[in-house]
Structure formats: C-alpha cells, structure tokens
Motif scaffolding. Sequence first.
Motif, short mmCIF file in Angstrom:
data_model
loop_
_atom_site.label_atom_id
_atom_site.label_comp_id
_atom_site.label_asym_id
_atom_site.label_seq_id
_atom_site.Cartn_x
_atom_site.Cartn_y
_atom_site.Cartn_z
N PRO A 61 0.84 -1.05 -0.04
CA PRO A 61 0.06 -0.17 0.11
C PRO A 61 0.63 1.28 0.10
CG PRO A 61 -0.87 -1.59 1.82
CD PRO A 61 0.51 -2.01 1.20
N THR A 66 10.78 -1.98 -4.46
CA THR A 66 11.24 -1.90 -5.99
C THR A 66 11.65 -3.27 -6.18
OG1 THR A 66 12.00 0.53 -5.41
CG2 THR A 66 12.67 -0.41 -7.58
N VAL A 67 11.51 -3.63 -7.55
CA VAL A 67 11.78 -5.04 -7.77
C VAL A 67 12.71 -5.08 -9.00
CG1 VAL A 67 10.68 -7.27 -8.40
CG2 VAL A 67 9.59 -5.74 -6.95
N TYR A 68 13.56 -5.79 -8.96
CA TYR A 68 14.55 -6.10 -9.94
C TYR A 68 14.60 -7.63 -10.52
CZ TYR A 68 16.36 -1.76 -8.70
OH TYR A 68 16.51 -0.42 -8.38
N ARG A 69 14.85 -8.08 -11.82
CA ARG A 69 14.84 -9.36 -12.18
C ARG A 69 15.87 -9.39 -13.30
NH1 ARG A 69 9.35 -12.14 -14.52
NH2 ARG A 69 9.75 -14.06 -13.63
N LYS A 71 17.68 -10.46 -16.69
CA LYS A 71 16.92 -10.36 -18.09
C LYS A 71 17.35 -11.58 -18.70
CE LYS A 71 15.15 -6.45 -18.69
NZ LYS A 71 14.36 -6.45 -17.56
N ILE B 6 20.81 -5.56 -8.52
CA ILE B 6 20.12 -4.15 -8.72
C ILE B 6 20.66 -3.36 -9.60
CG2 ILE B 6 19.41 -2.35 -7.02
CD1 ILE B 6 19.56 -4.83 -4.89
N GLU B 9 18.84 -1.54 -15.60
CA GLU B 9 18.42 -2.53 -16.82
C GLU B 9 17.64 -3.73 -16.30
OE1 GLU B 9 21.54 -2.03 -16.14
OE2 GLU B 9 22.94 -3.71 -16.65
N ASN B 10 17.62 -4.02 -15.23
CA ASN B 10 16.90 -5.17 -14.48
C ASN B 10 15.73 -4.84 -13.79
OD1 ASN B 10 18.87 -7.07 -15.20
ND2 ASN B 10 19.84 -7.07 -13.37
N LEU B 11 15.26 -3.43 -13.99
CA LEU B 11 14.04 -3.12 -13.00
C LEU B 11 12.86 -3.59 -13.62
CD1 LEU B 11 13.42 -0.97 -11.21
CD2 LEU B 11 12.95 0.70 -12.80
N VAL B 12 12.00 -4.33 -12.75
CA VAL B 12 10.73 -4.65 -13.29
C VAL B 12 9.54 -3.75 -12.60
CG1 VAL B 12 11.29 -6.80 -14.24
CG2 VAL B 12 10.91 -6.47 -11.41
N TYR B 13 9.64 -3.37 -11.50
CA TYR B 13 8.62 -2.62 -10.82
C TYR B 13 9.20 -1.64 -9.89
CZ TYR B 13 4.07 -1.73 -9.08
OH TYR B 13 2.78 -1.05 -8.74
N GLU B 14 8.73 -0.33 -10.17
CA GLU B 14 8.93 0.75 -9.11
C GLU B 14 7.80 1.73 -9.12
OE1 GLU B 14 11.93 3.49 -10.18
OE2 GLU B 14 11.25 3.58 -11.89
N LYS B 15 7.65 2.55 -7.80
CA LYS B 15 6.76 3.59 -7.91
C LYS B 15 6.40 4.35 -9.13
CE LYS B 15 7.21 7.26 -5.75
NZ LYS B 15 6.54 8.19 -6.59
N ASP B 21 6.21 11.62 -3.99
CA ASP B 21 7.07 10.93 -3.10
C ASP B 21 6.86 11.12 -1.52
OD1 ASP B 21 8.75 9.70 -4.94
OD2 ASP B 21 10.01 11.51 -5.21
N GLY B 33 -3.87 3.16 -0.19
CA GLY B 33 -2.33 3.42 -0.86
C GLY B 33 -2.44 2.56 -2.21
N THR B 34 -2.95 1.31 -2.04
CA THR B 34 -2.76 0.53 -3.46
C THR B 34 -3.85 0.88 -4.41
OG1 THR B 34 -2.49 -1.26 -1.82
CG2 THR B 34 -2.73 -2.05 -4.05
N ARG B 37 -2.31 3.88 -6.04
CA ARG B 37 -1.27 3.95 -6.92
C ARG B 37 -1.81 3.26 -8.23
NH1 ARG B 37 1.79 -0.66 -6.37
NH2 ARG B 37 0.88 -0.90 -4.24
#
Lengths: 71, 253
Positions: A61, A66-69, A71, B6, B9-15, B21, B33-34, B37
């Motif tokens: 919420p 922050t998520v990284y994966r 490639k 980290i 180029e590996n970022l899959v999800y951020e705010k 902020d 909150g969800t 977003r």
Amino acid sequence: MAKKGDVVIQIEKCKGCEICLASCPQSVLGMSDKVNSKGFKYAVKVNSACTGCANCAVICPDAAITVYREK
Amino acid sequence: MAENLIKPENLVYEKTNAMTDRVLHYCPGCGHGTAHRMLAEAIEELEIQGETIGIAPVGCSVLAYYYFDVDMTEAAHGRAPAVATGIKRVMPEKYVFTYQGDGDLAAIGTAETIHACNRGENFLIVFINNGIYGMTGGQMAPTTLENMKSTTSPRGRDIKTMGSPLKISELVAELPGTYYVARHSVHTPANVRKTKRAFKKAFQYQKDNKGTCLIEVVSNCPSNWKMTPVESNKWMEENMFPYYPLGDIKVPQ
C-alpha cells in the motif's frame, strides 16, 4: 530454473503491515527485529529465493518495494 | 550470492511517476494506498498525466491531492461529482476523476452521485468501499454489513432499524447515464492488477465520451475493523464479497 530476482525495500516508507509477506509465493520476506524511525517493524529479505514476480511491490500500500529481475 | 541484480536494466517494478514521493498518511495495510497507486499507474500508462484532473473527497482520502502528481482539487463533503461535472463541462478535453469513500459517496453525497450518473457526465468515479467511516473513528456507514459492529452500532447493524447495506454500484448501473460499472478489490496481487485494467478501460471510455464510469473498490479498514491488515483482508473475502460480489456490473453493450 526460474529467473532470479531481487527486492529493495525502503525502510522508512514501510509501515509493517505484512501484506507483502502473505503475497510472496516464495516466502522471501520476513519482518525485521529493529524498527524504523516511525516505530514500525519493516519487511526484510530473509532468503534469496526471489524470482522478481513483483507481487509484493504490486500489493504494497505504501509503494515501498522496488523489484529487479535478471534479463 | 549470485551477481548483483540491482541495476537499472533489471528493473521490473517501481513506484509510478504519477504519484508524488510523499509518505502516505494511511494506516498500515490500508487499501487506499494501493488503489491510489493503481489509478496513478493507469494514468501514467495511458500518458494522460498532464491532462488529468482529480477531485479529492472528504474522508480518509481527503489528502489525496498530496499523493497524485496530477492537477487536483478538493470538494465539499460528498460533492465531488458536482465539482467534477463543472470541471468536465468547462474543459471537456481533460480526463476527470473523483476519488471517494463510502461515507462521502454513499452517504452525504448520494444525491450528487446518482444525479451525475443519471446525467451521464463523462468522468470516472472511483468509489472505495470499506463499509465504515474510517477517518472519524469507525461509525456505521450506509455500506456497513448486517450485524457488523461499529462505534455507532455496537451490537451490530440491525436491518430492521438501520436499513440494509447500500449497493451503490448496482443502483447506478440501472441508470441509462452510466456506461461502465464494475466492482474490484485490492487485497491480492491479481485483484490489484484487475483493478488497474478497469481504471484504464474507464479512462478510455471517457476519451470516447461514453458516459459515467464508476469503479467500486472493496477495501479494508484494519484500524476500525480492529484486525491486523492480513486478517482484515481475509475477513473482507469471507464477509464483504458475498454481499458485494466482485466483477463487472454494467458493461458496454
């Protein structure tokens, strides 16, 4: 084998609601013993099984994850 | 430990950038909150951040204008659909949404909601339904379930004296002015993603001038339900969903 992922948790944003723990299919997250400046226990990574599915970040919420994966 | 993942180029999800902020003032685990977003992500993905105007309600989400990085205004209690009507009519090319809770939309603002929907005003109403007045301390709302305890119904809501929980979405779906009415939730990742898709659809319909879209988000209120956030999500599944079933209520023909 599943791709590897990693999460970065913003400790000061986390309010310790534990919803991310319940949403993680790999049980990667746990709660800290310490508290942040607001007095909340915060989510931490407890193992390296993360696959970068981003479920925790989608459900958070407070947008603290922050998520990284790979490639 | 394997190599460091980290990297940008590996970022899959951020705010999303459509949210500021600022740290949200909501209680831990609150669905607001969800929902914020997902709405912000829908706005960002449709690239309409500069053309969107939001109207904040009175209630827990009264400070919503701090969190959305779009033009926002505040309305008097329950009057967000009336304010949105004015804004949309003066600037029909903008995307307009209201973000309201159940105390705001279904109690004091019932008239504004129903008449805006009946006129078929082209904006999106986001309706957060947690079955209680959150900000003022857990009083009974029109949407409070039967036998559900609140500070003003300490023995549970009695249908005989207090009426049945109000199903606003089903009510407005009957009106010819509404184009798309759906009920979603934000308690699991799958439901959160569905909610975002619904918001995106609603903005698309708004672009095509189709009529009012109302998306109800069934949400939790851990503080006033007096549960932990995880328990409250479970309680919501077991008690709220049988009365407020998820899914599309009115879909375009």
